[in-house]
Design a protein around this motif. Structure first.
Motif, PDB file in Angstrom:
ATOM      1  N   LEU A   1       0.851  -1.185   0.000  1.00  0.00           N
ATOM      2  CA  LEU A   1       0.000   0.000   0.000  1.00  0.00           C
ATOM      3  C   LEU A   1       0.887   1.236   0.000  1.00  0.00           C
ATOM      4  O   LEU A   1       1.777   1.365   0.834  1.00  0.00           O
ATOM      5  CB  LEU A   1      -0.898   0.019   1.231  1.00  0.00           C
ATOM      6  N   ALA A   2       0.638   2.166  -0.941  1.00  0.00           N
ATOM      7  CA  ALA A   2       1.400   3.404  -1.011  1.00  0.00           C
ATOM      8  C   ALA A   2       0.566   4.547  -0.458  1.00  0.00           C
ATOM      9  O   ALA A   2      -0.559   4.772  -0.905  1.00  0.00           O
ATOM     10  CB  ALA A   2       1.801   3.700  -2.458  1.00  0.00           C
ATOM     11  N   VAL A   3       1.112   5.266   0.530  1.00  0.00           N
ATOM     12  CA  VAL A   3       0.461   6.468   1.042  1.00  0.00           C
ATOM     13  C   VAL A   3       0.826   7.624   0.117  1.00  0.00           C
ATOM     14  O   VAL A   3       2.005   7.960  -0.034  1.00  0.00           O
ATOM     15  CB  VAL A   3       0.898   6.775   2.484  1.00  0.00           C
ATOM     16  N   ALA A   4      -0.176   8.214  -0.520  1.00  0.00           N
ATOM     17  CA  ALA A   4       0.027   9.331  -1.444  1.00  0.00           C
ATOM     18  C   ALA A   4      -0.509  10.590  -0.778  1.00  0.00           C
ATOM     19  O   ALA A   4      -1.713  10.842  -0.763  1.00  0.00           O
ATOM     20  CB  ALA A   4      -0.678   9.068  -2.769  1.00  0.00           C
TER      21      ALA A   4
ATOM     22  N   ILE B   1      -6.910   8.759  -9.042  1.00  0.00           N
ATOM     23  CA  ILE B   1      -7.649   7.838  -8.182  1.00  0.00           C
ATOM     24  C   ILE B   1      -8.155   6.676  -9.020  1.00  0.00           C
ATOM     25  O   ILE B   1      -8.832   6.875 -10.033  1.00  0.00           O
ATOM     26  CB  ILE B   1      -8.839   8.552  -7.503  1.00  0.00           C
ATOM     27  N   HIS B   2      -7.809   5.465  -8.614  1.00  0.00           N
ATOM     28  CA  HIS B   2      -8.268   4.263  -9.304  1.00  0.00           C
ATOM     29  C   HIS B   2      -9.283   3.525  -8.437  1.00  0.00           C
ATOM     30  O   HIS B   2      -9.369   3.747  -7.220  1.00  0.00           O
ATOM     31  CB  HIS B   2      -7.085   3.358  -9.634  1.00  0.00           C
ATOM     32  N   ARG B   3     -10.037   2.653  -9.067  1.00  0.00           N
ATOM     33  CA  ARG B   3     -11.076   1.915  -8.359  1.00  0.00           C
ATOM     34  C   ARG B   3     -10.483   1.182  -7.155  1.00  0.00           C
ATOM     35  O   ARG B   3      -9.487   0.473  -7.282  1.00  0.00           O
ATOM     36  CB  ARG B   3     -11.753   0.925  -9.306  1.00  0.00           C
ATOM     37  N   GLY B   4     -11.100   1.388  -6.021  1.00  0.00           N
ATOM     38  CA  GLY B   4     -10.652   0.730  -4.798  1.00  0.00           C
ATOM     39  C   GLY B   4      -9.699   1.540  -3.955  1.00  0.00           C
ATOM     40  O   GLY B   4      -9.470   1.200  -2.780  1.00  0.00           O
ATOM     41  N   ASP B   5      -9.121   2.622  -4.503  1.00  0.00           N
ATOM     42  CA  ASP B   5      -8.250   3.482  -3.689  1.00  0.00           C
ATOM     43  C   ASP B   5      -9.064   4.178  -2.601  1.00  0.00           C
ATOM     44  O   ASP B   5     -10.222   4.531  -2.806  1.00  0.00           O
ATOM     45  CB  ASP B   5      -7.578   4.551  -4.552  1.00  0.00           C
TER      46      ASP B   5
ATOM     47  N   LEU C   1     -11.214  -0.183   7.506  1.00  0.00           N
ATOM     48  CA  LEU C   1     -10.974   0.241   6.137  1.00  0.00           C
ATOM     49  C   LEU C   1     -10.089  -0.793   5.428  1.00  0.00           C
ATOM     50  O   LEU C   1      -9.335  -1.522   6.078  1.00  0.00           O
ATOM     51  CB  LEU C   1     -10.280   1.594   6.116  1.00  0.00           C
ATOM     52  N   PRO C   2     -10.159  -0.868   4.093  1.00  0.00           N
ATOM     53  CA  PRO C   2      -9.282  -1.809   3.379  1.00  0.00           C
ATOM     54  C   PRO C   2      -7.814  -1.627   3.730  1.00  0.00           C
ATOM     55  O   PRO C   2      -7.065  -2.610   3.794  1.00  0.00           O
ATOM     56  CB  PRO C   2      -9.559  -1.476   1.908  1.00  0.00           C
ATOM     57  N   ALA C   3      -7.392  -0.383   3.976  1.00  0.00           N
ATOM     58  CA  ALA C   3      -5.994  -0.127   4.321  1.00  0.00           C
ATOM     59  C   ALA C   3      -5.585  -0.794   5.629  1.00  0.00           C
ATOM     60  O   ALA C   3      -4.390  -1.015   5.866  1.00  0.00           O
ATOM     61  CB  ALA C   3      -5.750   1.380   4.420  1.00  0.00           C
TER      62      ALA C   3
END
Length: 367
Positions: free
Chosen positions: A181-184, A210-214, A352-354
């Motif tokens: 996981l990349a924190v942007a 932003i991509h789907r699921g982000d 959350l997913p993260a």
């Protein structure tokens, strides 16, 4: 940080210093960078903190695998990337032993704040060893173009800071996550819900990335000092709708409090981000989250509890000492790491997913 360990539990990490010094290297997108890149891409700093490395890679996500430690001496080694982002808290290794660690890093230009307030910084990927006795025996950087991202939409309290002692909580957040996981961090100093929608360098520039699921954390309130309640609500809804339109998952985050206490040691209304029009911005955010069925991370409540437990004097340890004096709003490294720990804990509580990447187990190699 030890005095805060009871509040953050297992999520507490050690804070580190921050400087970035570029070197030179060339790599092509999509091709792994070989382990001998330590010799070619890294230089010994004149400071006690040791090695700095620079990779001339295009913007994107990269997996960074390091082998920390020395075969001849005990070591204590951490890692910062890009604009002083802490991705690894220092790891202690015995003489003759090493520890392998991996992280996923977001690289972009500008290197720090997305609207270029601190300039573009250094292009490519910048790495810097930290810790009391840093040592590195192996390094590999590999493109990971489809890595999921945890975006942060916020203001100076969360920003990446390149040229000052202050630190944002999102600048210290990556160290709480394992690889994958990349924190942007897109936080920009001085920004509000108004400017995030009006400045083309902010939400307009972020949305295509932003991509789907982000997941997109939205913490904006400190600079909405004169924003009317109906405008603030409408702006939050626009931000939520914009994230959803890209297939992302919006999450509202109430803001951390300011160092403003009353005579009884309680955080004042202004400290809790009630604006000049009397609008309780965190309360509005909670209401919008409930109405929109959006996850809420209540950093206002968490930071209020922390600051009131520490009290007016001890809590100063968390805030930055700036040339103009001690800030009542902006954090030092210790404070930003502590607040990032509160955010990480809220991410876990909200499922959350993260949260699946929080404190992911890391392989340790004994050699």
């Amino acid at each position: 940080m030890k005095r805060f360990s009871r509040l953050l539990g297992a999520l507490t990490v050690t804070t580190v210093a921050a400087v970035t010094v570029p070197g030179t290297a060339v790599a092509t997108a999509g091709a792994p960078l070989l382990s001998d890149q330590i010799r070619r891409n890294c230089t010994q700093s004149t400071e006690s903190t040791g090695l700095t490395c620079s990779f001339d890679v295009p913007p994107g996500a990269y997996d960074v695998r390091v082998t920390l430690g020395s075969r001849t001496a005990a070591a204590n080694t951490g890692l910062e990337v890009e604009a002083n982002r802490t991705v690894l808290a220092p790891v202690t290794t015995r003489a003759g032993h090493t520890a392998a660690r991996s992280v996923t890093v977001d690289v972009r230009t500008p290197e720090s704040m997305p609207d270029g307030q601190e300039g573009d910084g250094t292009a490519g990927l910048q790495l810097k060893l930290t810790g009391s006795a840093p040592a590195l025996t192996d390094l590999r950087v590999t493109p990971r173009p489809h890595a999921p991202r945890l975006f942060v939409v916020s203001d100076s309290t969360a920003s990446d800071w390149l040229n000052t002692v202050q630190r944002g909580w999102a600048q210290e957040l990556p160290q709480y996550f394992g690889p994958g996981l990349a924190v942007a961090n897109w936080a920009a100093a001085g920004s509000s819900t108004v400017s995030w929608l009006q400045n083309p360098a902010l939400f307009e520039a972020l949305k295509p990335r932003i991509h789907r699921g982000d997941t997109v954390l939205i913490q904006l309130a400190h600079n909405d000092k004169t924003t009317a309640e109906d405008t603030y609500r409408a702006n939050l809804l626009s931000l939520l709708d914009g994230v959803r339109s890209r297939g992302g998952r919006p999450v509202l985050v109430t803001p951390p409090v300011r160092h403003l206490y009353d005579a009884n040691g309680k955080i004042t209304d202004t400290g809790r981000i009630v604006n000049s029009l009397g609008v309780d911005l965190p309360a509005v955010m909670r209401d919008v989250a409930q109405q929109q069925d959006v996850p809420l991370l209540d950093l206002t409540a968490d930071s209020t509890a922390l600051m009131e437990q520490l009290g007016p004097d001890a809590s100063w340890q968390l805030y930055a000492e700036l040339p103009a004096g001690r800030s009542q709003t902006h954090f030092n490294t210790s404070g930003a790491t502590t607040v990032a720990g509160l955010v990480a804990r809220e991410i876990a509580r909200a499922h959350l997913p993260a949260a699946r990447s929080l404190n992911a187990p890391q392989k340790t190699d004994e050699r």
